[in-house]
Design a protein around this motif. Structure first.
Motif, mmCIF file in Angstrom:
data_model
loop_
_atom_site.group_PDB
_atom_site.id
_atom_site.type_symbol
_atom_site.label_atom_id
_atom_site.label_comp_id
_atom_site.label_asym_id
_atom_site.label_seq_id
_atom_site.Cartn_x
_atom_site.Cartn_y
_atom_site.Cartn_z
ATOM 1 N N PHE A 45 0.832 -1.196 0.000
ATOM 2 C CA PHE A 45 0.000 0.000 0.000
ATOM 3 C C PHE A 45 0.871 1.251 0.000
ATOM 4 N N SER A 46 0.378 2.290 -0.662
ATOM 5 C CA SER A 46 1.047 3.588 -0.677
ATOM 6 C C SER A 46 0.150 4.624 -0.013
ATOM 7 N N LYS A 47 0.764 5.542 0.693
ATOM 8 C CA LYS A 47 0.010 6.609 1.339
ATOM 9 C C LYS A 47 -0.408 7.619 0.283
ATOM 10 N N LYS A 48 -1.704 7.753 0.107
ATOM 11 C CA LYS A 48 -2.254 8.698 -0.869
ATOM 12 C C LYS A 48 -3.292 9.567 -0.161
ATOM 13 N N LYS A 49 -3.990 10.360 -0.930
ATOM 14 C CA LYS A 49 -4.983 11.237 -0.332
ATOM 15 C C LYS A 49 -6.078 10.418 0.354
ATOM 16 N N LEU A 50 -6.316 10.690 1.615
ATOM 17 C CA LEU A 50 -7.388 10.105 2.431
ATOM 18 C C LEU A 50 -7.258 8.607 2.698
ATOM 19 N N GLY A 51 -6.081 8.035 2.400
ATOM 20 C CA GLY A 51 -5.966 6.616 2.707
ATOM 21 C C GLY A 51 -4.700 5.967 2.202
ATOM 22 N N LEU A 52 -4.585 4.691 2.529
ATOM 23 C CA LEU A 52 -3.548 3.835 1.958
ATOM 24 C C LEU A 52 -4.196 3.075 0.813
ATOM 25 N N ILE A 53 -3.562 3.086 -0.341
ATOM 26 C CA ILE A 53 -4.202 2.493 -1.522
ATOM 27 C C ILE A 53 -3.200 1.671 -2.313
ATOM 28 N N SER A 54 -3.719 0.650 -2.973
ATOM 29 C CA SER A 54 -2.903 -0.174 -3.856
ATOM 30 C C SER A 54 -3.758 -0.577 -5.046
ATOM 31 N N SER A 55 -3.111 -0.871 -6.152
ATOM 32 C CA SER A 55 -3.861 -1.333 -7.323
ATOM 33 C C SER A 55 -3.062 -2.399 -8.053
ATOM 34 N N PHE A 56 -3.785 -3.332 -8.671
ATOM 35 C CA PHE A 56 -3.122 -4.303 -9.537
ATOM 36 C C PHE A 56 -4.138 -4.898 -10.507
ATOM 37 N N MET A 57 -3.617 -5.459 -11.567
ATOM 38 C CA MET A 57 -4.468 -6.077 -12.578
ATOM 39 C C MET A 57 -4.800 -7.499 -12.157
ATOM 40 N N TYR A 58 -6.068 -7.842 -12.287
ATOM 41 C CA TYR A 58 -6.536 -9.194 -11.993
ATOM 42 C C TYR A 58 -7.299 -9.651 -13.225
ATOM 43 N N GLY A 59 -6.622 -10.440 -14.058
ATOM 44 C CA GLY A 59 -7.210 -10.771 -15.362
ATOM 45 C C GLY A 59 -7.351 -9.494 -16.168
ATOM 46 N N ASP A 60 -8.576 -9.214 -16.608
ATOM 47 C CA ASP A 60 -8.811 -7.997 -17.390
ATOM 48 C C ASP A 60 -9.417 -6.877 -16.544
ATOM 49 N N LYS A 61 -9.309 -6.988 -15.225
ATOM 50 C CA LYS A 61 -9.902 -5.996 -14.332
ATOM 51 C C LYS A 61 -8.816 -5.271 -13.545
ATOM 52 N N LEU A 62 -9.045 -3.984 -13.326
ATOM 53 C CA LEU A 62 -8.124 -3.174 -12.540
ATOM 54 C C LEU A 62 -8.719 -2.996 -11.148
ATOM 55 N N LEU A 63 -8.014 -3.514 -10.144
ATOM 56 C CA LEU A 63 -8.516 -3.494 -8.774
ATOM 57 C C LEU A 63 -7.806 -2.432 -7.955
ATOM 58 N N PHE A 64 -8.590 -1.683 -7.193
ATOM 59 C CA PHE A 64 -8.052 -0.727 -6.231
ATOM 60 C C PHE A 64 -8.457 -1.197 -4.836
ATOM 61 N N PHE A 65 -7.498 -1.230 -3.932
ATOM 62 C CA PHE A 65 -7.755 -1.592 -2.540
ATOM 63 C C PHE A 65 -7.491 -0.366 -1.678
ATOM 64 N N LEU A 66 -8.462 -0.025 -0.844
ATOM 65 C CA LEU A 66 -8.382 1.210 -0.066
ATOM 66 C C LEU A 66 -8.563 0.944 1.422
ATOM 67 N N LYS A 67 -7.618 1.479 2.214
ATOM 68 C CA LYS A 67 -7.764 1.529 3.668
ATOM 69 C C LYS A 67 -7.865 3.012 4.037
ATOM 70 N N PRO A 68 -9.072 3.511 4.284
ATOM 71 C CA PRO A 68 -9.226 4.950 4.574
ATOM 72 C C PRO A 68 -8.412 5.372 5.794
ATOM 73 N N SER A 69 -7.824 6.573 5.710
ATOM 74 C CA SER A 69 -7.065 7.121 6.841
ATOM 75 C C SER A 69 -7.871 8.182 7.582
ATOM 76 N N THR A 70 -9.161 8.211 7.309
ATOM 77 C CA THR A 70 -10.049 9.259 7.831
ATOM 78 C C THR A 70 -10.647 8.900 9.189
ATOM 79 N N TYR A 71 -10.259 7.756 9.739
ATOM 80 C CA TYR A 71 -10.896 7.164 10.907
ATOM 81 C C TYR A 71 -12.293 6.687 10.520
ATOM 82 N N MET A 72 -12.751 5.695 11.261
ATOM 83 C CA MET A 72 -13.966 4.963 10.914
ATOM 84 C C MET A 72 -15.153 5.875 10.614
#
Length: 195
Positions: A45-72
């Motif tokens: 994960f990389s620290k980006k705006k409002l969260g930690l985010i990562s992305s990768f290709m899964y077959g023909d789909k682009l997936l983004f994974f987000l852990k918000p840093s805004t508190y619950m």
């Protein structure tokens, strides 16, 4: 047009609170499952705006994974920002959260519904102005839960004897998430909700 812009995009959000103080708490179940996915698929994960985010290709789909840093309580701010920034449609988002009303280790996948008192889900609904989004809820209820206040229970650390069982169940959660991405909501609900 950039080739990545042609790909179908998904945003998978794990809910939790940032920082070491909350890292091992029950309320950080969403973060934990994304961390398990990152280990399995070797991404970080990389620290980006409002969260930690990562992305990768899964077959023909682009997936983004987000852990918000805004508190619950302000999770929806991060969700709305990344949905807008990456132009991700509503049916392609999935929110992962803990649920104090489900038995420990059980999962429920739904395409809509109320917040069930969960402040993260409540704020997402407020920010994106709908409750019609997919959510994967993981049960954290134990027999002694109702003798405690909700806030203190969800912010307790997992007990050592719970961890092995928890990790086993998180693997099932990962299968549900990738089935949602590959097969869609309805088929995945039919496959997993009966277990």
């Amino acid at each position: 047009m950039n080739i990545l812009q042609k790909k179908e995009k998904f945003l998978i959000i794990g809910l939790g609170n940032p920082g070491n103080l909350y890292k091992k708490t029950r309320h950080n179940l969403g973060f934990m499952i994304l961390d398990q996915i990152s280990k399995k698929y070797f991404f970080s994960f990389s620290k980006k705006k409002l969260g930690l985010i990562s992305s990768f290709m899964y077959g023909d789909k682009l997936l983004f994974f987000l852990k918000p840093s805004t508190y619950m309580n302000y999770s929806g701010v991060a969700v709305k920002y990344w949905m807008t920034k990456e132009k991700i449609i509503l049916k392609n988002i999935l929110v992962i959260s803990d649920d104090i009303y489900l038995d420990f280790g059980s999962f429920r996948l739904r395409g809509q519904g109320g917040s069930g008192g969960h402040n993260g889900l409540k704020n997402i609904e407020k920010e994106i102005e709908t409750s019609n989004y997919a959510r994967l809820r993981f049960g954290i209820k134990k027999n002694n839960f109702f003798s405690k206040k909700t806030d203190s229970y969800v912010l307790e650390n997992w007990k050592n004897e719970e961890i092995d069982y928890l990790l086993l169940k998180l693997d099932i959660g990962i299968k549900i998430i990738f089935s949602f991405i590959k097969n869609g909501l309805q088929k995945t609900m039919n496959m997993f909700n009966r277990h």
